[in-house]
Motif scaffolding. Structure first.
Motif, short mmCIF file in Angstrom:
data_model
loop_
_atom_site.label_atom_id
_atom_site.label_comp_id
_atom_site.label_asym_id
_atom_site.label_seq_id
_atom_site.Cartn_x
_atom_site.Cartn_y
_atom_site.Cartn_z
N LEU A 139 0.77 -1.29 -0.34
CA LEU A 139 -0.37 0.13 -0.33
C LEU A 139 0.87 1.24 0.02
O LEU A 139 0.24 2.03 -0.83
CB LEU A 139 -0.81 -0.30 1.11
CG LEU A 139 -2.32 -0.79 1.60
CD1 LEU A 139 -2.76 -0.62 2.17
CD2 LEU A 139 -3.19 -1.34 0.18
N LEU A 163 -4.83 1.93 -4.92
CA LEU A 163 -5.26 1.22 -3.66
C LEU A 163 -5.50 2.59 -2.45
O LEU A 163 -6.61 1.86 -1.69
CB LEU A 163 -4.22 0.22 -3.22
CG LEU A 163 -3.56 -0.75 -4.09
CD1 LEU A 163 -2.01 -1.31 -3.68
CD2 LEU A 163 -4.36 -2.06 -4.37
N SER A 164 -5.17 2.79 -2.40
CA SER A 164 -5.81 4.17 -1.55
C SER A 164 -6.90 3.94 -1.96
O SER A 164 -7.74 4.70 -0.91
CB SER A 164 -4.24 5.23 -1.52
OG SER A 164 -5.00 6.19 0.04
#
Length: 370
Positions: free
Chosen positions: A184, A220-221
């Protein structure tokens, strides 16, 4: 049992927090922090057949080697504990514990600095302690799931089979989570190529790979934070077709040009705000109760007005506080919360705050009329 253990650990954490700056040696760490922990999980620290300090454990030609503590149940060792000074890293000194493990006949070893407790087993090779712990307990970050695991190590609840059944799951889930969190923060080339290769047919040059790494990090964030927002809306029972602004906590949206939000609304903040909302609905309608999350606190406002704070939740640190307001924004008073249920103790103060605002509003109307 679980609540009792949690209370003991929370009290121990308060003790550790208050005393640690005065603890200057490893021996003092053992006496002030580790022995109370052993006592908290139910073992008699004054019984030398149950909690054995400085247990001699000869290793090959080395004689007189000692383990800080061996804990026995029904005459059999269930835990060996090696201690370090509280300022030392509890992850960095497992070689000594590793040596003791295979001759101690215990299935579990603990390495601790009094703040963090790392639990080891022999999941990889029989009688040889694993290099990494399968379970970590942090006094400053107590979670219900961790306390349930620790219950299996208590004198009353010790369950060898239960621990071994879940130890492998815990070990590998923790390892996978650690790797996921690394991805991440900084997606690896391997992950980027795996994901991009499913939709991008051209070859990945070095420049393109650099660009796609940033795209992956943002994606992803965004995905995680959108998921959090959806769960918060569900938890707050927001009508998706016509959401009420006063019912919806503000969560900072993801900025694609930054590392992500500076804060997110936590499940505990949601639960705490709902307790306060339930109390306040005794005297005012739900539509007048608004929520705002900030980097420093989670605020509950009357009529979505910053000048009319009803309460604030300070849950961003190990200790949790409820801030109450008596006569306006600048008169906040913080109350320590041992659990979210403690909020109910301040029901009258919360209702009085609403009453004060209403009285002040009536005075303003009278003054205007005159």
């Amino acid at each position: 049992m679980e609540n009792d253990l949690k209370l003991k650990l929370e009290q121990l954490h308060q003790r550790v927090d208050a005393l640690k700056d005065q603890i200057n040696t490893e021996e003092a760490t053992k006496n002030a922090f580790v022995m109370p922990f052993i006592q908290a999980i139910g073992y008699d620290i004054f019984n030398p057949t149950e909690v054995i300090p400085e247990y001699i454990c000869d290793i090959g030609t080395k004689k007189g080697e000692k383990i800080d503590y061996v804990i026995k149940k029904d005459g059999e060792p269930v835990l060996i504990i090696e201690c370090k000074h509280w300022k030392e890293n509890a992850d960095a000194h497992n070689s000594q514990l590793h040596r003791y493990y295979h001759v101690s006949k215990s299935r579990f070893g603990v390495l601790t600095n009094g703040l963090v407790y790392n639990f080891y087993a022999d999941l990889e090779r029989p009688n040889i302690m694993d290099d990494k712990p399968f379970f970590t307990l942090e006094l400053a970050n107590l979670k219900d799931a961790s306390i349930k695991i620790l219950e299996k190590f208590t004198k009353q609840g010790y369950n060898l089979t239960g621990i071994l059944d879940s130890a492998e799951d815990l070990k590998y889930i923790k390892a996978i989570r650690n790797e996921f969190e690394k991805e991440l923060k900084d997606p690896s080339d391997e992950l980027v190529k795996l994901l991009v290769g499913r939709f991008f047919e051209k070859s990945l040059t070095a420049a393109r790979l650099t660009s796609f790494k940033e795209y992956t990090r943002r994606a992803l964030s965004n995905s995680i934070n959108e998921s959090i927002n959806l769960r918060l809306k569900s938890a707050l029972n927001i009508n998706e077709k016509n959401p009420s602004k006063s019912d919806q906590p503000e969560v900072t949206p993801v900025d694609n040009n930054t590392e992500g939000p500076k804060y997110i609304t936590t499940a505990e903040e949601v639960e705490g705000s709902q307790i306060i909302k339930a109390i306040l609905r005794e005297v005012i309608p739900a539509g007048r109760i608004a929520f705002r999350d900030t980097q420093s606190y989670f605020g509950i406002l009357l009529d979505d007005n910053n000048r009319k704070p009803l309460a604030r939740l300070h849950f961003n640190f190990s200790k949790k506080y409820l801030e109450l307001f008596h006569n306006g924004k600048d008169n906040g008073e913080k109350k320590l919360l041992d659990s979210l249920d403690d909020i109910y103790q301040y029901r009258k103060a919360l209702l009085d705050t609403v009453d004060n605002y209403q009285k002040n509003g009536e005075k303003e109307q009278l003054n205007t009329a005159s």
